[in-house]
Each structure stands twice: as structure tokens, then as C-alpha cells.
Write a protein that holds these residues in place. Structure first.
Motif, short mmCIF file in Angstrom:
data_model
loop_
_atom_site.label_atom_id
_atom_site.label_comp_id
_atom_site.label_asym_id
_atom_site.label_seq_id
_atom_site.Cartn_x
_atom_site.Cartn_y
_atom_site.Cartn_z
N SER A 61 24.41 -15.62 81.40
CA SER A 61 23.50 -15.56 80.07
C SER A 61 23.25 -14.12 79.80
O SER A 61 23.12 -13.80 78.79
CB SER A 61 22.34 -16.29 80.42
N VAL A 62 23.51 -13.38 80.83
CA VAL A 62 23.16 -11.75 80.56
C VAL A 62 24.45 -11.13 79.78
O VAL A 62 25.37 -11.54 80.13
CB VAL A 62 23.21 -11.09 82.01
N PRO A 63 24.13 -10.46 78.74
CA PRO A 63 25.04 -9.86 77.83
C PRO A 63 25.82 -8.67 78.47
O PRO A 63 25.08 -7.98 79.26
CB PRO A 63 24.30 -9.51 76.36
N VAL A 64 27.17 -8.42 78.20
CA VAL A 64 27.71 -7.31 78.38
C VAL A 64 28.22 -6.10 77.43
O VAL A 64 28.64 -6.67 76.25
CB VAL A 64 28.99 -7.67 79.36
N ILE A 65 27.85 -5.07 77.61
CA ILE A 65 28.44 -3.96 76.67
C ILE A 65 29.31 -3.04 77.17
O ILE A 65 29.03 -2.52 78.33
CB ILE A 65 27.08 -3.13 76.11
N ILE A 66 30.47 -2.83 76.64
CA ILE A 66 31.66 -2.14 77.34
C ILE A 66 32.02 -0.73 76.43
O ILE A 66 32.12 -1.12 75.13
CB ILE A 66 33.00 -2.90 77.50
N CYS A 67 32.01 0.28 77.34
CA CYS A 67 32.54 1.46 76.35
C CYS A 67 34.00 1.94 77.00
O CYS A 67 34.47 1.39 78.11
CB CYS A 67 31.69 2.55 76.30
N GLY A 68 34.71 2.47 76.35
CA GLY A 68 36.18 3.00 76.80
C GLY A 68 37.31 2.58 76.52
O GLY A 68 37.23 1.61 75.37
N MET A 69 38.23 2.65 77.17
CA MET A 69 39.77 2.19 76.71
C MET A 69 39.96 0.96 76.66
O MET A 69 40.88 0.19 76.03
CB MET A 69 40.66 2.67 77.43
N ALA A 70 39.05 -0.01 77.20
CA ALA A 70 39.04 -1.41 76.91
C ALA A 70 39.17 -1.64 75.46
O ALA A 70 39.68 -2.98 75.26
CB ALA A 70 37.90 -2.10 77.64
N GLY A 71 38.50 -0.97 74.77
CA GLY A 71 38.58 -1.11 73.34
C GLY A 71 39.53 -0.50 72.47
O GLY A 71 39.73 -0.82 71.21
N ALA A 72 40.76 0.01 73.15
CA ALA A 72 41.83 0.50 72.35
C ALA A 72 42.60 -0.49 72.06
O ALA A 72 42.64 -1.82 72.39
CB ALA A 72 42.54 1.37 73.22
N PRO A 80 37.65 -1.25 66.50
CA PRO A 80 38.29 -0.02 65.68
C PRO A 80 37.25 1.21 65.84
O PRO A 80 36.15 1.11 65.82
CB PRO A 80 38.17 -0.47 64.25
N TYR A 81 38.05 2.41 65.53
CA TYR A 81 37.31 3.56 65.69
C TYR A 81 36.25 3.62 64.56
O TYR A 81 36.47 3.23 63.33
CB TYR A 81 38.09 4.96 65.41
N LEU A 91 27.68 3.09 66.95
CA LEU A 91 28.38 2.50 68.02
C LEU A 91 27.81 1.12 68.17
O LEU A 91 28.55 0.22 68.36
CB LEU A 91 28.44 3.42 69.37
N GLY A 92 26.51 0.98 68.28
CA GLY A 92 25.76 -0.31 68.56
C GLY A 92 26.05 -1.30 67.48
O GLY A 92 26.15 -2.25 67.54
N VAL A 93 26.06 -0.71 66.17
CA VAL A 93 26.25 -1.46 64.95
C VAL A 93 27.66 -2.02 65.03
O VAL A 93 27.96 -3.34 64.50
CB VAL A 93 26.04 -0.56 63.63
N VAL A 105 29.99 -10.73 75.48
CA VAL A 105 30.67 -9.57 75.69
C VAL A 105 31.10 -8.58 74.58
O VAL A 105 31.71 -9.23 73.74
CB VAL A 105 32.09 -9.62 76.57
N ARG A 106 30.56 -7.54 74.23
CA ARG A 106 30.74 -6.57 73.18
C ARG A 106 31.36 -5.33 73.65
O ARG A 106 31.06 -4.64 74.83
CB ARG A 106 29.46 -6.37 72.51
N ILE A 107 32.37 -4.64 72.82
CA ILE A 107 32.86 -3.49 72.96
C ILE A 107 32.77 -2.47 72.13
O ILE A 107 32.62 -2.83 70.90
CB ILE A 107 34.48 -3.53 73.07
N LEU A 108 32.06 -1.27 72.53
CA LEU A 108 31.72 -0.18 71.56
C LEU A 108 32.95 0.61 71.23
O LEU A 108 34.03 0.52 71.79
CB LEU A 108 30.71 0.84 72.20
N PRO A 109 32.92 0.98 69.68
CA PRO A 109 34.20 1.68 69.21
C PRO A 109 34.29 3.05 70.02
O PRO A 109 33.30 3.69 70.30
CB PRO A 109 33.69 1.77 67.62
N GLY A 110 35.52 3.66 69.70
CA GLY A 110 35.52 5.00 69.85
C GLY A 110 35.43 5.74 68.39
O GLY A 110 34.83 5.15 67.55
N VAL A 111 35.68 6.97 68.58
CA VAL A 111 35.51 7.75 67.35
C VAL A 111 36.96 8.48 66.90
O VAL A 111 37.44 8.99 67.96
CB VAL A 111 34.25 8.87 67.45
#
Lengths: 302, 302
Positions: A61-72, A80-81, A91-93, A105-111
Motif C-alpha cells: 500500500s506504500v506509494p513509490v516515487i521514482i526519478c531518473g532514466m526509468a522515465g526515459a 515526458p520532459y 515535477l510532482g504535478v 508507482v509514479r515517475i517524475l519527468p526530466g527537463v
């Protein structure tokens, strides 16, 4: 143990780092491994994540936030950037939920920057971490690494940025080029490093003919393996500083990254009367994941 | 068949090229193979040479003259460097006889420069070949390759020289760095090449931040694989030209090397209003081996 509020993951090209965190970013448990985008197929990501969370006993039940190349595009699921100038709140939006997983599971965008073209994935989260504790930050962040980023921050936004491949060039030239025969993998000489930095800053257009001189000085001179390796690093970092002068001249640069590598840049800055101070990359990543998690939760109302 | 007067060999880091020759450099027979210093142990050289000569039916009484990395300390048998300024006549005089072989085998020295440190092995023989047909040559020779040499010639001597690792940098960056994902191995775009050359010559200190832009333009722009590869080559050759300006400005540069690679340099020169003309590397090597053989025979009286 206190139950984790969420899990933060820094999922890069060659590595995976995960932390079970409280709302305020206190680390309850952590794991890491060599499971980066370069090693994984799309179908591998979910099991790497789930195995790691199961090992740590983190509830589904614990949510996961990911940054980095997993979002490429070639990573797990594309996030998307955002376009620069980019407010770090975004980023969070703009976090993208990964479909078909038995967790949130949510992945943050790059820029991305259109002119001149540039991209980052992962560094923007560290900058969000910096702004989490220093919301009024104004100036330049330098993030040394395989691909060093130089970022101008203003009004909690990434205004513009540049990338230098200094780390990757050093790795290729020191281990795979003819220069590798002149150096060992560990020895180092501070004076040779600083000489290299100063030479390149004084005459940046001469770098192309200075590189081979590292090999030649071993063959006809008295240069040691330690001097050769440090000189190569100095020439390349000097070349980077020559290319990024507007980012650091008359500034106090904030370095974010691995402490040893940041220390090299700090020495180089000091040698040309520029100022810098260093913040650890991992702590900035965690602070950025906390910040993005908080924004995402407030925005989506989940 | 006319019996060979001597055998010339160009024995480099990665390849072996052999010619059975008349006194005047007419080729009677030839062979080549991937048997360079990088592939061979000291004990392998004699059998590679003998097998090749036996295959061609060259008598054991025919002398052999070798240039290139076979004369390096880590090659077959060391032929110590001549020191620049070096008269090209010296190559034949200082040729070193290889002991313990059932033939007369001699290796030509390379040339070293003490300040700034530099070395060459193989290129000096091509320059001897150039002077064989143009004894009054005065000016700059540019020898594009893995390690491009820039050489000032005066009074039949190598006065000074520089080395740029442009070819090796291009090979590493185009096939092993993050930039490799933006390019294919064969496509090419002349305009992108020239843009790269011009950009670097106009602003040589910006190269460090231009390289990653090749990757970024693929991700956020419309750059093709052909443009990416040609642009990388243009940036690196432009960087080389920026570092060697005194060698080519207001000169007509003589290019010696592989025709395709020399053609790229010729286009780059033309784009900055410099002049050049090209001579084929192999023909210069053979002419240089003839020249050194003749000098050596006259000197030693063998």
C-alpha cells in the motif's frame, strides 16, 4: 519500525537506489544495486522494484516515487520532459503513474531545453531537493558526474542549463585510449591536476594537442602514472570550465554530487579564484523525492 | 619475375603491410594482414615476417627494411628515436639490425621531440618519401589518422611536430559514448560536418558543451543520424584546427594519409580559406622505405 509514508527511488542508467522514507525524508530502510536502464528490459523493472520492496518488508500500500532514466522513452515508462524554464513544483504535478503494477508507482519527468537543445533526468530532482531547504536559491548549480550539468536557478525554476561529457570522456580516454598505457587506475597527483586546469583555462583552444602530450611525456620525459592521470583530469575539467565561464565567473557555485568528484571541482574553482560549496548528491535526491511526493499528493489528492 | 632488391614493411599498431620492391620502388609483390604490435608478442614477429616472405617466394638473401611500431620498446626490437630537429637522411643511418633472424632485417627509428614532448613512429618514413620526390619541400605536412601528426619541414628535416588524437577520440565517442545512440556507423551529412568545423573554429572554448548537444538534438530536435555523426567529426576536426592554427594559417598544407580521411581535412581547410593538397599515405611510405634502404646500403656498405 515506523511504517514508511512512501518509497523514493533514484533509477539511473547503471544503478538503482531505493529508500523507504517518512513524510519528512527520514530514512527507514534502503537498498541499492546495479540494475540500471542499461541492464534492464521494460519487463524487468516491476520485478526489480517488487523484489527490493519485499526484501525490506515494505507493504504494497506504500506509494513509490521514482526519478531518473526509468522515465526515459527507452526506460520503464515514459514521463515526458517538462520544458525549461521549468518551475520545480512541476515535477510532482507532472509525475506519471505506471500502469499495470500492483502498487501506486509514479515517475517524475526530466527537463528539456529546446534552444540550445539539452536534457536532464535525475538532476532536476536534486535541484528540487536544494530548493526544498533553500527556497530562495538564486545562481548556478554544478552537478559533476558522467555528464556534468550546469544549471541556472531563479524563482524556484531551472532557467537554462548546459551539459559537459567530462566524466565520460575521462573514463574513455583513461581506460581505452593510447593514454591508458601512461596511467594507473588509482594514483593521483594534485599539482599535475592543477597544472592541467590552469593550462586549459589559459589556452582553451590548445586542448586537442595537449592530450597526446600525456603519452609523449611518459615516453620521452619523466612523468609518473599519477601525474598522467591527474593531468588528463585537469585538462578535461579545465576545458569544461573554459566552456562554462558565464556560469561560474563572479558566482559562488553550489556543487551537488559525489563528495570526491565535487572536491576536484572545488579545487579547480579555487585555483581560478572562484568560490564554491558542496552538497551531497544523495541527500539532495532524497529531499527532492520528498518534495515531489508532497506536491504530487497535494495535487492529485490521492 | 624480376628479383626483388629489398623488402619494405610498414608494421604498425594494428596492421602489417609488406612490399617486395626494386631499387626504384616498383612493387613486385605485396601482402598485408592484421598482425600489428597490439596483436603480437616479441617472439611472433619473425615468423609473421618469414611466413609472409615464403608465401611470396622471396629469397632469404633479400634484405628487409621495416618502419613503424615494430621498432617501439614494446614492439619487436627497439630502434631508438632520432631527436627533432631530425634530418630525414638519419633514418637510414640509424636503422637497427634485428639480431637472431635468418635474414638481414633492419628497423627504422621513429622521431622524438623533447619540448614539448612528442613522438612518431611510421610518419617520419612517409615524410622521407615526400622528400625523396620533393627534396626542396618547405612547410607543413598534416597526416590525418588515429593520431594526426602536424609536422614542420625545412632543410630536409623535421623541425617540430604536434599530435592530435582526433581519430581516436572520434572512434571512442561515436561508438562507445552516449553519442553513439544518436548516430549510425555509415551515414554522413557534409553540411553538418562543415557547421561543426566552423562552430569550433569560431568558438574553440565551447567544444566541451557542444558535444552533448549532439545527443540532445536527437532527443528534442530533428537531427538525423547522418547529421549527428558528421557533426561530431566536424566538432573534433574543428577543435584540432583551432589547436594547430600556426601550422596551417597562410600555408598550403600537404596532406598525407588515407584519401577519404584526407578529403575531410581538405574540405575543412577550404571552409576556412586555407589551401591543401593530398598525397597518398601508402605511396609515401614505399618511397620513404626506398629512400631509407638506399641510405642504409650506402652507409653500411653491406
Amino acid at each position: 519500525m515506523t511504517p514508511a509514508s512512501f518509497v523514493g527511488v533514484d533509477w539511473g542508467t547503471s544503478s538503482f537506489r531505493l529508500w523507504a522514507l517518512t513524510d519528512h525524508g527520514h530514512i527507514l530502510a534502503a537498498s541499492r544495486g546495479p540494475y540500471g536502464m542499461a541492464q534492464l528490459k521494460k519487463d524487468d523493472y516491476a520485478s526489480v522494484l517488487n523484489n527490493s520492496l519485499d526484501d525490506l518488508g515494505v507493504d504494497a500500500s506504500v506509494p513509490v516515487i521514482i526519478c531518473g532514466m526509468a522515465g526515459a522513452a527507452q526506460g520503464w515508462h515514459e514521463a515526458p520532459y517538462c520544458s525549461a524554464p521549468a518551475h520545480l513544483h512541476q515535477l510532482g504535478v507532472d509525475a506519471v503513474r505506471v500502469p499495470g503494477v500492483n502498487r501506486d508507482v509514479r515517475i517524475l519527468p526530466g527537463v528539456k531545453q529546446q534552444h540550445p537543445a539539452n536534457v536532464m533526468r535525475g538532476e532536476e530532482t536534486q535541484i528540487a531537493g536544494l530548493l526544498h531547504s533553500h527556497p530562495d536559491f538564486l545562481g548556478t548549480v554544478c552537478m559533476p558526474g558522467t555528464h556534468t550539468k550546469w544549471v541556472t536557478i531563479q524563482n524556484q525554476s531551472i532557467v537554462d542549463f548546459e551539459t559537459c561529457m567530462t566524466g565520460e570522456q575521462f573514463a574513455l580516454l583513461s581506460s581505452q585510449s593510447v593514454l591508458s598505457h601512461s596511467m594507473s587506475s588509482t594514483e593521483w597527483d594534485d599539482n599535475a591536476f592543477l597544472d592541467g586546469v590552469r593550462e586549459t583555462l589559459a589556452q582553451p583552444d590548445a586542448v586537442a594537442r595537449r592530450l597526446f602530450s600525456i603519452r609523449a611525456e611518459t615516453l620521452v620525459g619523466t612523468q609518473t602514472a599519477a601525474q598522467a592521470r591527474a593531468r588528463l583530469s585537469g585538462l578535461l575539467i579545465g576545458q569544461e570550465l573554459a566552456a562554462t565561464r558565464p556560469y561560474w565567473r563572479d558566482q559562488c557555485v553550489t556543487l551537488i554530487g559525489e563528495p570526491d568528484l565535487c572536491a576536484l571541482y572545488a579545487i579547480a574553482f579555487a585555483s581560478c579564484d572562484a568560490r564554491s560549496h558542496t552538497m551531497t548528491g544523495e541527500s539532495m535526491t532524497i529531499a527532492g523525492l520528498v518534495s515531489a511526493y508532497t506536491v504530487n499528493k497535494d495535487t492529485t489528492g490521492d
